[in-house]
Scaffold this active site. Structure first.
Site, PDB file in Angstrom:
ATOM      1  N   ARG A  74     -10.640  -1.487  -2.680  1.00  0.00           N
ATOM      2  CA  ARG A  74     -10.508  -1.827  -3.982  1.00  0.00           C
ATOM      3  C   ARG A  74     -11.840  -2.837  -4.202  1.00  0.00           C
ATOM      4  O   ARG A  74     -12.142  -3.660  -3.132  1.00  0.00           O
ATOM      5  CB  ARG A  74      -9.171  -2.541  -4.258  1.00  0.00           C
ATOM      6  CG  ARG A  74      -8.226  -1.802  -4.573  1.00  0.00           C
ATOM      7  CD  ARG A  74      -8.095  -1.026  -5.727  1.00  0.00           C
ATOM      8  NE  ARG A  74      -7.231  -0.267  -6.344  1.00  0.00           N
ATOM      9  CZ  ARG A  74      -6.781   1.013  -6.020  1.00  0.00           C
ATOM     10  NH1 ARG A  74      -7.767   1.642  -5.212  1.00  0.00           N
ATOM     11  NH2 ARG A  74      -5.569   1.741  -6.009  1.00  0.00           N
ATOM     12  N   HIS A  84     -14.884   6.210  -7.775  1.00  0.00           N
ATOM     13  CA  HIS A  84     -13.339   6.185  -7.450  1.00  0.00           C
ATOM     14  C   HIS A  84     -12.723   7.533  -7.311  1.00  0.00           C
ATOM     15  O   HIS A  84     -11.700   7.986  -7.740  1.00  0.00           O
ATOM     16  CB  HIS A  84     -12.453   5.410  -8.505  1.00  0.00           C
ATOM     17  CG  HIS A  84     -11.287   4.848  -7.971  1.00  0.00           C
ATOM     18  ND1 HIS A  84     -10.665   3.746  -8.278  1.00  0.00           N
ATOM     19  CD2 HIS A  84     -10.348   5.292  -7.055  1.00  0.00           C
ATOM     20  CE1 HIS A  84      -9.602   3.412  -7.759  1.00  0.00           C
ATOM     21  NE2 HIS A  84      -9.042   4.568  -6.808  1.00  0.00           N
TER      22      HIS A  84
HETATM   23  P1  NDP Z   1      -1.145  -0.030   3.327  1.00  0.00           P
HETATM   24  O1  NDP Z   1      -0.144  -1.024   2.435  1.00  0.00           O
HETATM   25  O2  NDP Z   1      -0.303   0.909   3.924  1.00  0.00           O
HETATM   26  O3  NDP Z   1      -1.995  -0.825   4.400  1.00  0.00           O
HETATM   27  C1  NDP Z   1      -2.548  -2.115   3.758  1.00  0.00           C
HETATM   28  C2  NDP Z   1      -3.184  -2.644   5.266  1.00  0.00           C
HETATM   29  O4  NDP Z   1      -3.843  -3.952   4.973  1.00  0.00           O
HETATM   30  C3  NDP Z   1      -2.008  -2.861   6.246  1.00  0.00           C
HETATM   31  O5  NDP Z   1      -2.511  -2.887   7.617  1.00  0.00           O
HETATM   32  C4  NDP Z   1      -1.924  -4.736   5.847  1.00  0.00           C
HETATM   33  O6  NDP Z   1      -1.479  -5.253   7.001  1.00  0.00           O
HETATM   34  C5  NDP Z   1      -3.387  -4.711   5.342  1.00  0.00           C
HETATM   35  N1  NDP Z   1      -3.473  -6.238   4.619  1.00  0.00           N
HETATM   36  C6  NDP Z   1      -2.847  -6.417   3.633  1.00  0.00           C
HETATM   37  N2  NDP Z   1      -3.127  -7.812   3.392  1.00  0.00           N
HETATM   38  C7  NDP Z   1      -3.925  -8.228   4.364  1.00  0.00           C
HETATM   39  C8  NDP Z   1      -4.323  -9.614   4.704  1.00  0.00           C
HETATM   40  N3  NDP Z   1      -4.161 -10.431   3.705  1.00  0.00           N
HETATM   41  N4  NDP Z   1      -5.122  -9.708   5.677  1.00  0.00           N
HETATM   42  C9  NDP Z   1      -5.022  -8.724   6.573  1.00  0.00           C
HETATM   43  N5  NDP Z   1      -4.960  -7.580   6.394  1.00  0.00           N
HETATM   44  C10 NDP Z   1      -3.994  -7.202   5.325  1.00  0.00           C
HETATM   45  O7  NDP Z   1      -2.179   0.600   2.206  1.00  0.00           O
HETATM   46  P2  NDP Z   1      -2.685   2.136   2.222  1.00  0.00           P
HETATM   47  O8  NDP Z   1      -3.313   2.240   3.640  1.00  0.00           O
HETATM   48  O9  NDP Z   1      -1.673   3.037   1.907  1.00  0.00           O
HETATM   49  O10 NDP Z   1      -3.759   2.069   1.152  1.00  0.00           O
HETATM   50  C11 NDP Z   1      -4.922   0.702   1.283  1.00  0.00           C
HETATM   51  C12 NDP Z   1      -5.638   0.681  -0.077  1.00  0.00           C
HETATM   52  O11 NDP Z   1      -6.288   1.745  -0.115  1.00  0.00           O
HETATM   53  C13 NDP Z   1      -4.595   0.892  -1.186  1.00  0.00           C
HETATM   54  O12 NDP Z   1      -4.130  -0.327  -1.691  1.00  0.00           O
HETATM   55  C14 NDP Z   1      -5.740   1.121  -2.246  1.00  0.00           C
HETATM   56  O13 NDP Z   1      -6.212   0.068  -2.867  1.00  0.00           O
HETATM   57  C15 NDP Z   1      -6.825   1.980  -1.638  1.00  0.00           C
HETATM   58  N6  NDP Z   1      -7.013   3.431  -2.167  1.00  0.00           N
HETATM   59  C16 NDP Z   1      -8.075   3.809  -2.689  1.00  0.00           C
HETATM   60  C17 NDP Z   1      -8.055   5.169  -2.848  1.00  0.00           C
HETATM   61  C18 NDP Z   1      -9.588   5.635  -3.335  1.00  0.00           C
HETATM   62  O14 NDP Z   1      -9.409   6.792  -3.715  1.00  0.00           O
HETATM   63  N7  NDP Z   1     -10.485   4.743  -3.499  1.00  0.00           N
HETATM   64  C19 NDP Z   1      -7.097   6.107  -2.781  1.00  0.00           C
HETATM   65  C20 NDP Z   1      -5.874   5.314  -2.171  1.00  0.00           C
HETATM   66  C21 NDP Z   1      -5.608   4.137  -1.822  1.00  0.00           C
HETATM   67  P3  NDP Z   1      -0.157  -5.099   7.789  1.00  0.00           P
HETATM   68  O15 NDP Z   1      -0.175  -3.716   8.364  1.00  0.00           O
HETATM   69  O16 NDP Z   1       0.109  -6.233   8.463  1.00  0.00           O
HETATM   70  O17 NDP Z   1       0.917  -5.175   6.482  1.00  0.00           O
END
Ligand code: NDP
Length: 310
Positions: free
Chosen positions: A225, A273
């Site tokens: 993002r 995007h």
């Molecule tokens: P998930 O919720 O499965 O994973 C998020 C990851 O980020 C987890 O490992 C989480 O840690 C980590 N995280 C969250 N907050 C923090 C923090 N403060 N510090 C360190 N690590 C953190 O999300 P997805 O993998 O499904 O998706 C990730 C993002 O990809 C989406 O939120 C979206 O913004 C983006 N996306 C973009 C697309 C595009 O076309 N450009 C398409 C789809 C998604 P933990 O495992 O410990 O909870």
């Protein structure tokens, strides 16, 4: 009894989703009525995408859950009128698309493809790229997408580390967490992939300080993002050479305004995007399965933690 499902998204999405959702709900054995309009007090579930007309959930008095069509939930997670569970999209079509997109851009950097495309000038520059095993890549965010991307990169041989909020153990990946973990992940990474969600805690994860922790000449790939990166800090790091190149798919303002410096910057590739879309056929199966589970008293999958914001 019939389950009433409101499809709350921009009108053009209905064209894409009506058929696959109908098919998936039928195959899941649910007696349903799926529409784009209902009296709010008749709705059991809302299938939701950003920019929908539904912004106030309070009239939906019998609502059981909101099922977000996208992986990112930042548009709805803070809505205080939403008091029922919110789920997000985890779907193998979406994951596969992200793997392919990240892999392509990583290989572009790894193989130095731009140098050859731009260097058709009669000079025989026979410097071969290193093997993937000698290229360090870090993936920030090890969730549904980040973990799959990290494993795919490791599968190709890259030396992969990853960073998340909580501690993780993923085969073949050096898993790091916490502030020190981020420093360690960045300190050797030649290529950084951002797959964190957009939350208050992840804002400006890459800023002047963390960009300076990378080895000079590192490359950034951001399909996560826009707010994950401090744009001014990145532009300064690109201009100084600290960052060699950035491939950016997501931005604070989308569409990215035509006058934004990223468009004209020679070390930036903007993609609109498109890293990975929710795929209607597979995503519809995920939605139908979650409704089936809830109707049968089973726990919903992929529930968003409203406090953490993802
Ligand atoms: P998930 O919720 O499965 O994973 C998020 C990851 O980020 C987890 O490992 C989480 O840690 C980590 N995280 C969250 N907050 C923090 C923090 N403060 N510090 C360190 N690590 C953190 O999300 P997805 O993998 O499904 O998706 C990730 C993002 O990809 C989406 O939120 C979206 O913004 C983006 N996306 C973009 C697309 C595009 O076309 N450009 C398409 C789809 C998604 P933990 O495992 O410990 O909870």
């Amino acid at each position: 009894m019939t389950t009433n499902i409101l499809f709350a998204a921009k009108a053009e999405r209905w064209t894409t989703y009506e058929q696959p959702l109908t098919k998936a709900l039928t195959e899941a054995g649910i007696a349903f009525d799926l529409r784009t309009e209902f009296a709010p007090d008749q709705v059991d579930y809302i299938v939701y995408a950003p920019n929908s007309d539904v912004q106030d959930f309070s009239p939906y008095t019998r609502l059981r859950a909101v099922l977000n069509l996208w992986a990112g939930v930042e548009d709805v997670v803070g809505n205080t009128t939403l008091t029922v569970p919110l789920t997000r999209m985890v779907d193998h079509g979406l994951t596969q698309g992200m793997i392919e997109w990240v892999m392509g851009h990583t290989l572009r950097y790894h193989l130095g493809i731009d140098g050859h495309m731009n260097g058709q000038d009669g000079m025989w520059r026979n410097v071969a790229p290193p093997l993937a095993q000698d290229r360090k890549v870090t993936v920030l965010g090890l969730g549904a997408l980040g973990a799959a991307v990290a494993q795919a990169l490791a599968g190709l041989g890259f030396d992969v580390s990853g960073w998340s909020r909580s501690a993780k153990d993923i085969d073949g990946i050096l898993c790091l967490h916490g502030t020190e973990g981020l420093r360690s992940a960045l300190s050797e990474a030649e290529i950084v992939v951002l797959l964190l969600p957009n939350t208050p805690a992840t804002a400006n994860t890459l800023n002047a300080q963390t960009l300076a922790q990378l080895p000079s000449g590192a490359c950034i790939i951001n399909p996560g993002r826009g707010p994950l990166i401090d744009d001014d800090a990145l532009l300064a790091a690109l201009d100084s050479g600290q960052i060699a190149h950035a491939t950016l798919d997501v931005f604070r303002i989308e569409p990215l305004p035509a006058e934004h410096p990223y468009w004209a910057h020679p070390q930036v590739t903007v993609t609109p995007h498109i890293a990975s879309e929710t795929r209607a056929s597979t995503a519809s199966q995920v939605i139908a399965e979650n409704i089936r589970r809830d109707l049968n008293g089973e726990p919903l999958l992929h529930i968003v933690d409203r406090f953490l914001g993802y």
